[in-house]
Design an enzyme around this catalytic site. Structure first.
Site, PDB file in Angstrom:
ATOM      1  N   GLU A  41       0.833  -1.206   0.000  1.00  0.00           N
ATOM      2  CA  GLU A  41       0.000   0.000   0.000  1.00  0.00           C
ATOM      3  C   GLU A  41       0.869   1.258   0.000  1.00  0.00           C
ATOM      4  O   GLU A  41       0.545   2.255  -0.645  1.00  0.00           O
ATOM      5  CB  GLU A  41      -0.935  -0.002   1.215  1.00  0.00           C
ATOM      6  CG  GLU A  41      -2.057  -1.012   1.072  1.00  0.00           C
ATOM      7  CD  GLU A  41      -2.761  -1.307   2.394  1.00  0.00           C
ATOM      8  OE1 GLU A  41      -3.991  -1.179   2.435  1.00  0.00           O
ATOM      9  OE2 GLU A  41      -2.082  -1.669   3.380  1.00  0.00           O
ATOM     10  N   GLU A 120      23.440   4.432  26.101  1.00  0.00           N
ATOM     11  CA  GLU A 120      22.951   4.090  24.748  1.00  0.00           C
ATOM     12  C   GLU A 120      23.925   3.135  24.082  1.00  0.00           C
ATOM     13  O   GLU A 120      25.113   3.188  24.363  1.00  0.00           O
ATOM     14  CB  GLU A 120      22.925   5.359  23.867  1.00  0.00           C
ATOM     15  CG  GLU A 120      22.023   6.448  24.339  1.00  0.00           C
ATOM     16  CD  GLU A 120      22.265   7.762  23.577  1.00  0.00           C
ATOM     17  OE1 GLU A 120      23.107   7.800  22.664  1.00  0.00           O
ATOM     18  OE2 GLU A 120      21.592   8.742  23.931  1.00  0.00           O
ATOM     19  N   LYS A 122      26.550   1.978  21.485  1.00  0.00           N
ATOM     20  CA  LYS A 122      27.484   2.716  20.618  1.00  0.00           C
ATOM     21  C   LYS A 122      27.518   1.995  19.277  1.00  0.00           C
ATOM     22  O   LYS A 122      28.164   0.965  19.106  1.00  0.00           O
ATOM     23  CB  LYS A 122      28.879   2.730  21.243  1.00  0.00           C
ATOM     24  CG  LYS A 122      29.878   3.554  20.460  1.00  0.00           C
ATOM     25  CD  LYS A 122      31.166   3.682  21.258  1.00  0.00           C
ATOM     26  CE  LYS A 122      32.150   4.655  20.628  1.00  0.00           C
ATOM     27  NZ  LYS A 122      32.424   4.417  19.228  1.00  0.00           N
ATOM     28  N   ASP A 124      28.314   0.964  15.623  1.00  0.00           N
ATOM     29  CA  ASP A 124      29.542   0.996  14.853  1.00  0.00           C
ATOM     30  C   ASP A 124      29.210   1.417  13.423  1.00  0.00           C
ATOM     31  O   ASP A 124      29.072   0.587  12.535  1.00  0.00           O
ATOM     32  CB  ASP A 124      30.174  -0.392  14.879  1.00  0.00           C
ATOM     33  CG  ASP A 124      31.664  -0.301  14.632  1.00  0.00           C
ATOM     34  OD1 ASP A 124      32.171   0.828  14.539  1.00  0.00           O
ATOM     35  OD2 ASP A 124      32.306  -1.356  14.528  1.00  0.00           O
ATOM     36  N   TYR A 231      21.180  10.937  17.946  1.00  0.00           N
ATOM     37  CA  TYR A 231      21.428  10.887  19.383  1.00  0.00           C
ATOM     38  C   TYR A 231      21.800  12.224  20.023  1.00  0.00           C
ATOM     39  O   TYR A 231      21.940  12.304  21.225  1.00  0.00           O
ATOM     40  CB  TYR A 231      22.472   9.831  19.738  1.00  0.00           C
ATOM     41  CG  TYR A 231      23.693   9.782  18.838  1.00  0.00           C
ATOM     42  CD1 TYR A 231      24.558  10.858  18.743  1.00  0.00           C
ATOM     43  CD2 TYR A 231      23.986   8.636  18.108  1.00  0.00           C
ATOM     44  CE1 TYR A 231      25.675  10.807  17.938  1.00  0.00           C
ATOM     45  CE2 TYR A 231      25.115   8.564  17.293  1.00  0.00           C
ATOM     46  CZ  TYR A 231      25.953   9.660  17.211  1.00  0.00           C
ATOM     47  OH  TYR A 231      27.053   9.618  16.410  1.00  0.00           O
ATOM     48  N   LYS A 321      33.900   0.354  25.817  1.00  0.00           N
ATOM     49  CA  LYS A 321      34.076  -0.534  24.665  1.00  0.00           C
ATOM     50  C   LYS A 321      34.054  -1.979  25.135  1.00  0.00           C
ATOM     51  O   LYS A 321      34.716  -2.336  26.116  1.00  0.00           O
ATOM     52  CB  LYS A 321      35.419  -0.253  23.998  1.00  0.00           C
ATOM     53  CG  LYS A 321      35.512   1.163  23.465  1.00  0.00           C
ATOM     54  CD  LYS A 321      35.055   1.241  22.043  1.00  0.00           C
ATOM     55  CE  LYS A 321      36.255   1.449  21.156  1.00  0.00           C
ATOM     56  NZ  LYS A 321      35.982   1.638  19.790  1.00  0.00           N
ATOM     57  N   CYS A 415      45.305 -27.443  -9.688  1.00  0.00           N
ATOM     58  CA  CYS A 415      43.992 -27.337  -9.050  1.00  0.00           C
ATOM     59  C   CYS A 415      43.754 -28.538  -8.139  1.00  0.00           C
ATOM     60  O   CYS A 415      43.929 -29.677  -8.564  1.00  0.00           O
ATOM     61  CB  CYS A 415      42.909 -27.283 -10.122  1.00  0.00           C
ATOM     62  SG  CYS A 415      41.250 -27.452  -9.446  1.00  0.00           S
ATOM     63  N   CYS A 418      40.983 -30.906  -9.885  1.00  0.00           N
ATOM     64  CA  CYS A 418      41.114 -31.603 -11.155  1.00  0.00           C
ATOM     65  C   CYS A 418      42.554 -31.748 -11.622  1.00  0.00           C
ATOM     66  O   CYS A 418      42.825 -32.390 -12.636  1.00  0.00           O
ATOM     67  CB  CYS A 418      40.298 -30.899 -12.236  1.00  0.00           C
ATOM     68  SG  CYS A 418      41.011 -29.317 -12.719  1.00  0.00           S
ATOM     69  N   CYS A 433      41.906 -21.834 -11.424  1.00  0.00           N
ATOM     70  CA  CYS A 433      42.032 -23.060 -12.194  1.00  0.00           C
ATOM     71  C   CYS A 433      41.479 -22.745 -13.582  1.00  0.00           C
ATOM     72  O   CYS A 433      40.391 -22.207 -13.715  1.00  0.00           O
ATOM     73  CB  CYS A 433      41.206 -24.158 -11.526  1.00  0.00           C
ATOM     74  SG  CYS A 433      40.850 -25.532 -12.625  1.00  0.00           S
ATOM     75  N   CYS A 438      36.637 -28.519 -14.881  1.00  0.00           N
ATOM     76  CA  CYS A 438      37.006 -28.901 -13.516  1.00  0.00           C
ATOM     77  C   CYS A 438      35.727 -29.225 -12.743  1.00  0.00           C
ATOM     78  O   CYS A 438      34.799 -28.415 -12.695  1.00  0.00           O
ATOM     79  CB  CYS A 438      37.743 -27.749 -12.854  1.00  0.00           C
ATOM     80  SG  CYS A 438      38.020 -27.966 -11.101  1.00  0.00           S
TER      81      CYS A 438
HETATM   82  S1  IVH Z   1      27.509  10.821  21.137  1.00  0.00           S
HETATM   83  C1  IVH Z   1      30.239  14.353  21.833  1.00  0.00           C
HETATM   84  N1  IVH Z   1      26.149   8.589  21.000  1.00  0.00           N
HETATM   85  O1  IVH Z   1      30.975   7.025  18.461  1.00  0.00           O
HETATM   86  C2  IVH Z   1      29.363  13.160  21.760  1.00  0.00           C
HETATM   87  N2  IVH Z   1      28.133   8.764  19.686  1.00  0.00           N
HETATM   88  O2  IVH Z   1      33.770   7.249  19.301  1.00  0.00           O
HETATM   89  C3  IVH Z   1      28.965  12.874  20.393  1.00  0.00           C
HETATM   90  N3  IVH Z   1      28.599   6.793  18.293  1.00  0.00           N
HETATM   91  O3  IVH Z   1      31.848   9.878  16.641  1.00  0.00           O
HETATM   92  C4  IVH Z   1      28.742  11.456  20.111  1.00  0.00           C
HETATM   93  N4  IVH Z   1      26.819   5.640  18.892  1.00  0.00           N
HETATM   94  O4  IVH Z   1      30.169   8.237  15.602  1.00  0.00           O
HETATM   95  C5  IVH Z   1      27.235   9.261  20.576  1.00  0.00           C
HETATM   96  N5  IVH Z   1      24.815   6.697  20.948  1.00  0.00           N
HETATM   97  C6  IVH Z   1      25.895   7.357  20.520  1.00  0.00           C
HETATM   98  C7  IVH Z   1      26.795   6.805  19.578  1.00  0.00           C
HETATM   99  C8  IVH Z   1      27.910   7.538  19.190  1.00  0.00           C
HETATM  100  C9  IVH Z   1      27.907   5.651  18.125  1.00  0.00           C
HETATM  101  C10 IVH Z   1      29.871   7.092  17.590  1.00  0.00           C
HETATM  102  C11 IVH Z   1      29.944   8.463  16.975  1.00  0.00           C
HETATM  103  C12 IVH Z   1      31.151   9.100  17.566  1.00  0.00           C
HETATM  104  C13 IVH Z   1      31.936   7.930  17.995  1.00  0.00           C
HETATM  105  C14 IVH Z   1      32.921   8.302  19.082  1.00  0.00           C
END
Ligand code: IVH
Length: 679
Positions: A41, A120, A122, A124, A231, A321, A415, A418, A433, A438
């Site tokens: 939809e 929160e 973090k 990647d 964020y 981390k 290979c 074969c 190969c 093969c």
């Molecule tokens: S706050 C000054 N919140 O982590 C604070 N960063 O290693 C601004 N990142 O450059 C960042 N999740 O790319 C914040 N929930 C989160 C995040 C976050 C991932 C990344 C962000 C930042 C890097 C720092």
């Protein structure tokens, strides 16, 4: 008011309604995770809007949902200075360092001040800053070096969860910051396609996201599904009294239509924070996207102001981390796998070990160049890691544990399957190969040919191909069409009924669209999409075979490498013989233009699967209908299925479709879609 004016006025109102409605559904989907309508939809609303703008181009606005893909190719990304620097965050790696952060905060503020913390994930991904002017999306800039980043406005605009217009309650001018990322299953989908194209897979979602944001063509960005969570917001001087805490900021972001990761928690003291870090240790693997830690932020803005920042990072925030998911195990063997195009890939076989939530016993060594650079040897204790938590890879051997008498592992001269000659790619890092016959290559090529997205021969899977090749019943692709009942019933797990089913499926495959055949041939660099382009352009295998490099490269999607690869394929004696054989065996070699209803190519590019009993069609009839309207009807559900049509008493396909997030529609929906009356 003239008739035309009146009509235009109506169109304008409808346009505004559709824009708002689509935005509302976007928000329900991405911000609140509570969609009210089906994907189908939704697509219909967008289609209607597109049609309206086609008729009245003057109605197009920069924030119309049709304008996500600008189509302009960018030469070079403009550098943009950040109004407020995008600082980084200090890292901590264990509980002690986390407690140090807490003590530092406490020390800087009066003893009776109450401080709370927001934790929160973090993510990647790649940090992004987005500016809205008059509530309209106007600028997106990467973090860059923190002071200056790249203008990626057009690319970020393609991300569907980025609103193009904010709610009326949002401030007139707003800068927000967040993380662009890619979910693990999207990376997997892209890698499947890359594998088909003979390209090296992407290693992890973060790099893929960064690479995608730097693509010069926004259309390519739109094809890779990126997501975003916001964020932080940058408050203007006169707004600071409006929002006093981070929790309020997150709530406002949501209210204004910006997606916020719902996985945040508020903590009253450091004990709560430590508890959370432990809870997330395993939970992180069930999110479906990569997080490499947690971010702990002081909630109260007043206290943030007291704490301030160093030149590198604010003092009110810290990253925790996760310990790297690395495991040690013994490398038992290195196996050399032969791919569809003959590429040899070294694969590590290891003593099983637990890593990032699963048991791992095989890992890729990528290619021989990398293997030799890392000097990984059989018998070594190795460190392994999950890149993007998807493909395990061997990082390095631990030399202190290396047993005596190990030897460097060299690329084989012959290979492993074969015994024929192996050659290094002139342009790449692969050894190949060169023998077209093969058996290892043959098995891969057969699988590729028979797969659903190619000739769709149901029942011709890996196990059966293994038997057919090993018993010498199939020596090339054309042999599939020469199989006889007597041969099939001799095979393991093949009764009379399954043999007959297979023969029927093989017969049915002779009539697949030309694009399926072109794709199925397994020409290097020719994936499903390109196969469709080629089929449409040339209309027959014969014309494609005769095409010169110039003619091939005149097609926008075909570059010199791809053209060369197509020419090479059709210059090989074996391949020319294969085409001749397939022709004699009555495999279709032309585009079926005649039967596609004139001007009604409305299902073009869409793949359907049907389950259950329908009211208006038999299975054959609906498949015919789909094909006659330019669509594709296949037998089983996968990520590449666009729609599952569900009838009375559906089978297991329904559940699979739900699991894969395939759009599910009723027979009535289908009839609506093709503009036929519902009975
Ligand atoms: S706050 C000054 N919140 O982590 C604070 N960063 O290693 C601004 N990142 O450059 C960042 N999740 O790319 C914040 N929930 C989160 C995040 C976050 C991932 C990344 C962000 C930042 C890097 C720092």
């Amino acid at each position: 008011m003239g008739e035309r004016d009146e009509e235009f006025q109506k169109a304008k109102e409808r346009h505004e309604f559709l824009c708002r409605e689509i935005e509302r559904h976007n928000e329900l989907y991405y911000v609140h995770a509570k969609p009210e309508i089906s994907d189908y939809e939704y697509d219909m609303l967008v289609k209607e809007l597109e049609k309206l703008e086609e008729k009245y181009p003057e109605l197009k606005t920069p924030y119309s949902p049709t304008q996500r893909v600008g189509g302009r190719v960018i030469d070079e990304f403009r550098a943009v200075e950040h109004r407020v620097p995008m600082l980084s965050i200090d890292n901590t790696y264990n509980e002690e360092e986390l407690r140090d952060f807490y003590r530092r905060v406490r020390k800087a503020i009066p003893p009776n001040e109450k401080v709370t913390y927001v934790v929160e994930p973090k993510i990647d991904g790649v940090a992004i800053s987005i500016t809205y002017r008059s509530r309209i999306y106007s600028l997106a800039v990467t973090r860059g070096d923190g002071f200056k980043g790249d203008d990626v406005t057009e690319n970020v605009k393609t991300i569907r969860s980025v609103p193009l217009r904010l709610k009326d309650s949002a401030p007139d001018f707003l800068e927000v910051r967040g993380e662009v990322f890619m979910k693990n299953d999207e990376l997997e989908r892209l890698n499947q396609i890359r594998e088909e194209m003979g390209e090296e897979p992407f290693r992890n979602p973060r790099n893929t996201t960064a690479g995608t944001l730097k693509l010069k063509d926004p259309r390519q960005v739109a094809e890779r599904k990126l997501e975003v969570f916001f964020y932080e917001l940058i408050l203007e001087e006169d707004q600071t009294s409006l929002i006093k805490t981070h929790v309020e900021a997150l709530e406002k972001l949501r209210e204004w239509g910006l997606p916020v990761n719902p996985e945040w928690k508020i903590c009253n003291d450091i004990e709560d924070v430590v508890k959370l870090t432990n809870e997330w240790r395993e939970r992180r693997f069930s999110l479906g996207y990569e997080i490499d830690g947690l971010v702990i932020k002081v909630n109260e803005h007043r206290i943030r102001d007291i704490l301030g920042a160093t030149s590198k990072a604010p003092r009110w925030v810290i990253a925790y981390k996760f310990p790297a998911e690395v495991a040690r195990t013994k490398l038992l063997n290195i196996k050399v796998q032969v791919g569809k195009t003959g590429a040899l890939t070294p694969v590590a076989e290891m003593e099983p070990v637990k890593l990032a939530g699963t048991i791992v016993k095989r890992a890729t060594l990528h290619n021989f160049e990398e293997l030799s650079r890392k000097d990984i040897r059989i018998g070594d204790i190795v460190e392994i890691q999950k890149a993007g938590e998807i493909i395990p890879q061997v990082i390095r051997p631990l030399l202190e544990f290396r047993p005596l008498n190990t030897k460097p592992f060299l690329p084989p001269e012959k290979c492993p399957e074969c015994g024929s000659e192996v050659k290094k790619d002139p342009e790449g890092v692969f050894y190949r190969c060169l023998n077209m016959d093969c058996p290892a290559q043959l098995k891969q090529r057969l699988q590729h040919f028979a797969q659903r997205r190619a000739m769709d021969i149901e029942g011709l899977g890996t196990a059966l191909i293994e038997q057919l090749v090993n018993k010498g019943l199939v020596k090339n692709i054309a042999d599939i069409y020469r199989l006889k009942m007597e041969q099939l019933v001799q095979l393991e797990r093949m009764g009379k009924k399954s043999s007959q089913n297979l023969l029927n499926a093989i017969e049915a495959s002779k009539n697949r669209p030309l694009s399926s055949l072109i794709f199925g041939l397994g020409i290097r660099h020719v994936g499903q999409h390109l196969a469709e382009v080629l089929a449409k352009h040339f209309g027959s295998i014969d014309k494609l075979m005769k095409a010169s490099i110039e003619e091939l490269t005149s097609i926008p999607e075909v570059g010199p490498i791809v053209a060369e690869s197509i020419r090479d394929f059709f210059s090989t004696k074996e391949n020319l013989q294969l085409i001749e054989d397939l022709r004699n065996l009555k495999v279709r070699m032309e585009e079926e233009t005649a039967s596609i209803e004139e001007g009604k190519n409305i299902l073009k590019g869409m793949t359907f699967v049907v389950t259950g009993t329908l009211k208006n069609f038999t299975r054959d009839q609906i498949e015919q209908k789909i094909k006659s309207l330019g669509g594709k009807a296949v037998s089983s559900v996968s990520k590449n299925t666009d729609y599952l049509i569900v009838g009375e008493s559906p089978g297991s396909k329904l559940e699979k479709a739900q699991r894969l997030g395939v759009k599910i529609i009723s027979e009535e929906d289908f009839l609506n879609m093709i503009g036929e009356k519902v009975n």
